[in-house]
Write a protein that holds these residues in place. Structure first.
Motif, short mmCIF file in Angstrom:
data_model
loop_
_atom_site.label_atom_id
_atom_site.label_comp_id
_atom_site.label_asym_id
_atom_site.label_seq_id
_atom_site.Cartn_x
_atom_site.Cartn_y
_atom_site.Cartn_z
N ILE A 79 0.83 -1.27 0.10
CA ILE A 79 -0.03 0.01 -0.13
C ILE A 79 0.95 1.13 0.06
CG2 ILE A 79 -1.61 1.32 1.40
CD1 ILE A 79 -2.71 -1.40 2.24
N SER A 80 1.94 1.32 0.87
CA SER A 80 2.53 2.48 1.19
C SER A 80 3.50 2.82 -0.06
CB SER A 80 3.67 2.37 2.30
OG SER A 80 4.40 1.35 2.12
N THR A 81 4.10 1.82 -0.71
CA THR A 81 4.66 2.12 -1.97
C THR A 81 3.96 2.28 -3.33
OG1 THR A 81 4.79 -0.41 -2.40
CG2 THR A 81 6.72 0.64 -1.24
N LEU A 82 2.69 1.83 -3.25
CA LEU A 82 1.80 2.30 -4.50
C LEU A 82 1.24 3.65 -4.22
CD1 LEU A 82 -0.53 -1.12 -4.87
CD2 LEU A 82 0.93 -0.02 -6.62
N CYS A 83 1.17 4.06 -3.05
CA CYS A 83 0.76 5.37 -2.60
C CYS A 83 1.83 6.31 -3.25
CB CYS A 83 0.30 5.46 -1.51
SG CYS A 83 -1.28 4.97 -0.93
N LEU A 84 3.26 6.15 -2.60
CA LEU A 84 4.39 6.90 -2.84
C LEU A 84 4.48 6.91 -4.70
CD1 LEU A 84 7.96 6.16 -1.76
CD2 LEU A 84 7.67 6.75 -4.13
N LYS A 85 4.24 5.86 -5.19
CA LYS A 85 4.41 6.08 -6.84
C LYS A 85 3.55 6.84 -7.47
CE LYS A 85 6.05 4.15 -10.92
NZ LYS A 85 7.36 3.97 -11.60
N SER A 86 2.10 6.79 -6.98
CA SER A 86 1.21 7.59 -7.45
C SER A 86 1.06 8.88 -6.77
CB SER A 86 -0.29 6.62 -7.20
OG SER A 86 -0.75 6.43 -5.83
N GLY A 87 1.94 9.30 -5.98
CA GLY A 87 2.05 10.68 -5.44
C GLY A 87 0.96 10.87 -4.21
N ASN A 88 0.46 10.01 -3.55
CA ASN A 88 -0.29 10.25 -2.60
C ASN A 88 0.17 10.06 -1.12
OD1 ASN A 88 -3.10 10.41 -3.91
ND2 ASN A 88 -2.16 8.32 -4.66
N TYR A 110 -1.14 -9.41 -11.83
CA TYR A 110 -1.72 -8.65 -13.28
C TYR A 110 -0.61 -7.70 -13.67
CZ TYR A 110 -6.70 -9.85 -12.81
OH TYR A 110 -7.94 -10.33 -12.52
N GLY A 111 0.44 -7.46 -13.27
CA GLY A 111 1.47 -6.56 -13.67
C GLY A 111 1.30 -5.05 -13.10
N PHE A 112 0.55 -4.91 -11.87
CA PHE A 112 0.45 -3.51 -11.42
C PHE A 112 1.45 -3.37 -10.37
CE2 PHE A 112 -4.70 -4.22 -11.78
CZ PHE A 112 -4.30 -4.27 -13.31
N GLY A 113 2.37 -4.28 -10.32
CA GLY A 113 3.49 -3.97 -9.26
C GLY A 113 3.05 -4.51 -8.03
N ALA A 114 1.76 -4.23 -7.53
CA ALA A 114 1.44 -4.93 -6.17
C ALA A 114 -0.18 -4.22 -6.30
CB ALA A 114 1.92 -4.21 -5.08
N GLU A 115 -0.70 -4.12 -5.04
CA GLU A 115 -2.25 -3.76 -5.13
C GLU A 115 -2.68 -3.37 -3.70
OE1 GLU A 115 -4.60 -7.40 -5.97
OE2 GLU A 115 -4.85 -7.66 -3.71
N PRO A 129 -8.57 -5.78 -9.02
CA PRO A 129 -7.21 -5.46 -8.26
C PRO A 129 -7.03 -4.00 -8.60
CG PRO A 129 -6.92 -7.50 -9.36
CD PRO A 129 -8.38 -6.71 -9.93
N VAL A 130 -6.75 -3.23 -7.41
CA VAL A 130 -6.54 -1.65 -7.56
C VAL A 130 -5.02 -1.50 -7.34
CG1 VAL A 130 -7.12 0.56 -6.63
CG2 VAL A 130 -8.79 -1.14 -6.47
N GLY A 131 -4.45 -1.07 -8.45
CA GLY A 131 -3.07 -0.95 -8.51
C GLY A 131 -3.10 0.74 -8.64
N LEU A 132 -1.94 1.29 -9.50
CA LEU A 132 -1.63 2.67 -9.53
C LEU A 132 -2.89 3.38 -10.39
CD1 LEU A 132 2.11 2.59 -10.87
CD2 LEU A 132 1.33 3.41 -8.74
N ASP A 133 -3.47 3.09 -11.39
CA ASP A 133 -4.37 3.61 -12.02
C ASP A 133 -5.46 3.92 -10.86
OD1 ASP A 133 -3.12 3.54 -14.17
OD2 ASP A 133 -3.98 2.05 -15.38
N GLY A 134 -5.65 3.04 -9.86
CA GLY A 134 -7.08 3.30 -9.06
C GLY A 134 -6.68 4.22 -7.97
N LEU A 135 -5.42 4.56 -7.70
CA LEU A 135 -5.06 5.45 -6.91
C LEU A 135 -4.81 6.94 -7.36
CD1 LEU A 135 -2.36 3.42 -4.72
CD2 LEU A 135 -4.96 3.98 -4.36
N THR A 136 -5.12 7.21 -8.75
CA THR A 136 -4.98 8.30 -9.30
C THR A 136 -6.31 8.90 -9.69
OG1 THR A 136 -4.60 7.40 -11.58
CG2 THR A 136 -2.78 8.07 -10.38
N SER A 137 -6.83 10.24 -9.84
CA SER A 137 -8.02 10.67 -10.07
C SER A 137 -7.37 11.55 -11.52
CB SER A 137 -8.73 11.60 -9.28
OG SER A 137 -9.64 12.04 -9.70
N TYR A 138 -8.46 12.35 -11.86
CA TYR A 138 -7.98 13.26 -13.05
C TYR A 138 -8.35 14.73 -12.74
CZ TYR A 138 -12.50 11.81 -14.51
OH TYR A 138 -13.74 11.75 -14.49
N LYS A 139 -7.98 15.74 -13.43
CA LYS A 139 -8.25 17.05 -13.64
C LYS A 139 -8.41 17.54 -15.11
CE LYS A 139 -5.15 18.53 -10.85
NZ LYS A 139 -4.22 19.61 -9.98
N TYR A 140 -9.22 18.39 -15.34
CA TYR A 140 -9.49 19.01 -16.50
C TYR A 140 -8.57 20.34 -16.80
CZ TYR A 140 -12.99 15.60 -17.86
OH TYR A 140 -13.81 14.57 -18.25
#
Length: 429
Positions: free
Chosen positions: A130-139, A372-377, A390-401
């Protein structure tokens, strides 16, 4: 330091985390991986203390299995981090670019969610993932582990914080909460925490969902199914079923119910029973199942039970449609697999079973972020919003316009002086 101040610090750190470049984040991950290897004796010693205390307190067997964090699991965690380093940068990706009009361009760009609160039971490896996924996704991340893993979690959090801050990450991006009162206080921090991800038992996750206004992502049950179709290869079906049930029983993607087509049950069930007996699997079966192999009577409750142990419920069905209906009635939307050589039945199953992961001729145990190749979840989501499976990096990001103009005003369009063109662009901001 009280939880409110920890949340404020995490929010301040989250702003800085969102601006970190890939090189800084990957360097921090590499340092964490190295630090875990260098401190493996310290980690396993702490984990042994947790295991001894938990055994004395008679912690349930499935939770004890999840609690164990030995050298093999440390190495697995390190491999997950290395895989994470190799993944594409998830922040700042342009998902859409449109020219609304001459000189007026719209971009949809990924960004971190902000402050993520994770509440989990037993599994120290979850803290690392969890902590490393949050790190990579900037959270920023607030971690609340179960008391059974207290010593292990303390050591892991210290190692991760020290290594990452030394690599340039802001202090406060990771914090470990420990007391039971911290959970209830954390659930009230909707002003500061952007997302909660609970990992644990059904009762535990339900409690989190029912007692917070913070958005929750996760799953409450892991009631996974294997359906053996009339056109299944019996040997393959036995392999897939045994792996789905017994490869690691104390996880949410282990099979809990087996559905067997009546046409193949006479050949399949005796062969399966032989393999299950070798692993001491306890079988609860419906009347049709008990007419073929020895099994205890299954009740209605068994179809909705997550055993997390060497136990499985078995039911005979007439066809793939009955299997789909059963899964959609009793399943938890996690992972379900069909074993068949009939493509039409397989596609029907995968299209109509309402789960985040649907497989054909493969073990349910494959539903995992690392596999799945997400690194972890950070966990599995059975929600249909934001992230699923499985929630990896993409699931820990949102988006802005992001809109870039040149003094454009809406009045020009309202007065029909200008009109929108909406031309798709192939460019990034």
């Amino acid at each position: 330091m009280d939880i409110k101040q920890i949340c404020v610090n995490a929010g301040d750190a989250a702003v800085k985390m969102a601006a970190l470049d890939s090189e800084t984040k990957n360097n921090a991950l590499a340092r964490i991986a190295l630090a875990l290897i260098e401190n493996k004796d310290r980690i396993t010693a702490a984990n042994n203390d947790d295991l001894k205390r938990s055994e004395e307190e008679q912690l349930a067997s499935p939770l004890l299995k999840r609690l164990k964090f030995d050298e093999k699991k440390i190495n697995d965690a390190v491999e997950g981090i290395k895989s994470l380093i190799g993944l594409e940068e998830p922040v700042g990706k342009t998902l859409l670019s449109t020219m609304l009009d001459d000189g007026l361009e719209l971009y949809k760009v990924t960004c971190p969610i902000g402050v993520i609160g994770i509440i989990f039971e037993s599994r120290p490896d979850a803290l690392v993932q969890i902590s490393t996924l949050c790190l990579k996704s900037g959270n920023s991340v607030l971690l609340k582990g179960g008391r059974e893993a207290r010593e292990t979690n303390r050591v892991l959090a210290d190692i991760i914080e020290e290594a990452s801050v030394a690599a340039g990450l802001p202090k406060g991006w990771i914090s470990l909460l420990e007391s039971r009162d911290d959970v209830n206080e954390m659930l009230k921090m909707d002003e500061y925490i952007d997302l909660l991800i609970p990992r644990g038992s059904n009762q535990f996750v339900r409690y989190i969902m029912d007692n917070s206004r913070i958005p929750v992502m996760g799953h409450a049950d892991g009631i996974c199914h294997v359906y053996v179709d009339s056109c299944a290869d019996v040997d393959m079906a036995v392999r897939v079923t045994v792996d789905s049930k017994t490869q690691y029983v104390a996880v949410c993607n282990a099979a809990e119910t087996l559905l067997v087509n009546e046409a193949v049950a006479g050949r399949f069930l005796p062969a399966l029973k032989k393999e299950f007996d070798k692993k001491n699997v306890e079988i609860f079966g419906d009347e049709g199942t008990r007419g073929i192999i020895a099994a205890k009577p299954a009740s209605e409750a068994d179809w909705a039970t997550e055993y997390l142990d060497y136990t499985i419920s078995v039911k005979l069905v007439a066809d793939v449609d009955e299997a789909i209906k059963h899964i959609n009635t009793y399943g938890s939307g996690h992972t379900d697999s069909i074993v068949t050589s009939d493509r039409a039945n397989a596609l029907k199953f995968m299209n109509l079973v309402d789960s985040g992961n649907v497989f054909w001729n493969a073990s349910t145990r494959f539903s995992d972020g690392f596999k799945y190749g997400f690194g972890a979840e950070v966990g599995i989501s059975t929600s249909k919003l934001h992230a699923r499976g499985p929630v990896g990096l993409d699931g820990l990001t949102s988006y802005k316009y992001k809109l870039i103009g040149d003094g454009h005003t809406v009045e020009d369009y309202a007065a029909n002086k200008k009109s929108f063109k909406h031309i798709k662009l192939d460019k990034t901001i």
